[in-house]
Motif scaffolding. Sequence first.
Motif, short mmCIF file in Angstrom:
data_model
loop_
_atom_site.label_atom_id
_atom_site.label_comp_id
_atom_site.label_asym_id
_atom_site.label_seq_id
_atom_site.Cartn_x
_atom_site.Cartn_y
_atom_site.Cartn_z
N ASP A 106 0.86 -1.22 0.04
CA ASP A 106 -0.01 0.02 0.17
C ASP A 106 1.00 1.52 -0.20
N VAL A 107 1.93 1.31 0.89
CA VAL A 107 2.79 2.53 1.12
C VAL A 107 3.57 2.85 -0.36
N LEU A 108 3.97 1.48 -1.12
CA LEU A 108 4.71 1.55 -2.27
C LEU A 108 3.83 1.89 -3.38
N GLY A 109 2.56 1.73 -3.36
CA GLY A 109 1.37 2.03 -4.38
C GLY A 109 1.22 0.68 -5.23
N LEU A 110 1.65 -0.38 -4.55
CA LEU A 110 1.57 -1.70 -5.51
C LEU A 110 0.07 -2.21 -5.17
N SER A 111 -0.48 -2.68 -6.11
CA SER A 111 -1.76 -3.65 -5.85
C SER A 111 -1.33 -5.17 -5.49
N LEU A 112 -2.20 -5.79 -4.67
CA LEU A 112 -1.93 -7.11 -4.09
C LEU A 112 -2.18 -8.10 -5.31
N ASP A 113 -2.68 -7.74 -6.14
CA ASP A 113 -2.73 -8.53 -7.28
C ASP A 113 -1.56 -8.74 -8.19
N ALA A 114 -0.51 -7.48 -8.12
CA ALA A 114 0.40 -7.27 -8.88
C ALA A 114 1.55 -8.14 -8.31
N VAL A 115 1.42 -7.98 -6.78
CA VAL A 115 2.45 -8.51 -6.01
C VAL A 115 2.43 -10.16 -6.22
N TRP A 116 1.13 -10.74 -6.01
CA TRP A 116 0.98 -11.81 -6.24
C TRP A 116 1.31 -12.49 -7.58
N SER A 117 1.02 -11.75 -8.57
CA SER A 117 1.33 -12.22 -9.77
C SER A 117 2.80 -12.27 -9.99
N GLU A 118 3.46 -11.15 -9.63
CA GLU A 118 4.78 -11.35 -9.67
C GLU A 118 5.75 -12.34 -8.84
N ILE A 119 5.33 -12.36 -7.49
CA ILE A 119 6.09 -13.44 -6.93
C ILE A 119 5.83 -14.87 -7.20
N ASN A 120 4.67 -14.96 -8.00
CA ASN A 120 4.23 -16.64 -8.42
C ASN A 120 4.40 -16.83 -9.54
N HIS A 121 5.08 -16.01 -10.53
CA HIS A 121 5.18 -16.03 -11.85
C HIS A 121 6.54 -17.17 -11.85
N THR A 122 6.03 -18.40 -12.43
CA THR A 122 7.14 -19.34 -12.72
C THR A 122 7.11 -19.95 -14.26
N ASP A 123 7.98 -20.82 -14.37
CA ASP A 123 7.97 -21.26 -15.72
C ASP A 123 7.17 -22.48 -15.84
N GLU A 124 6.93 -22.84 -14.51
CA GLU A 124 6.16 -24.20 -14.42
C GLU A 124 4.62 -23.97 -14.76
N GLY A 125 3.79 -24.87 -14.86
CA GLY A 125 2.40 -24.78 -15.18
C GLY A 125 1.86 -23.89 -13.89
#
Length: 100
Positions: free
Chosen positions: A65-84
């Motif tokens: 919130d302080v950094l202006g990031l949406s939780l959806d963006a955070v979730w998407s970024e940290i869970n991005h893998t090359d796996e299924g």
Amino acid sequence: MVRLPLTPAEVERGQRLGALLRRARGERSMLLTALDAGVSPETLRKIESGRIATPAFPTIAAIADVLGLSLDAVWSEINHTDEGAGLSGPRRDTVERLAS
């Protein structure tokens, strides 16, 4: 309470979270960011360095919130893998652990 050892996937996800927060913070002071989010500077430093690989959801939400990031963006970024994209086995257990 006994914490289970982190899986390699959890460690990697913690490193991605830390990198994302460092990029989003940019030139902003770690001290001011932490104080604005209501966490200690040491906690923010540990999250950004990946030493706290699975921080509590409210902590992530406050920093995002302080950094202006949406939780959806955070979730998407940290869970991005090359796996299924399916959730099963250890990954499902991790999601359930994060949700609790």
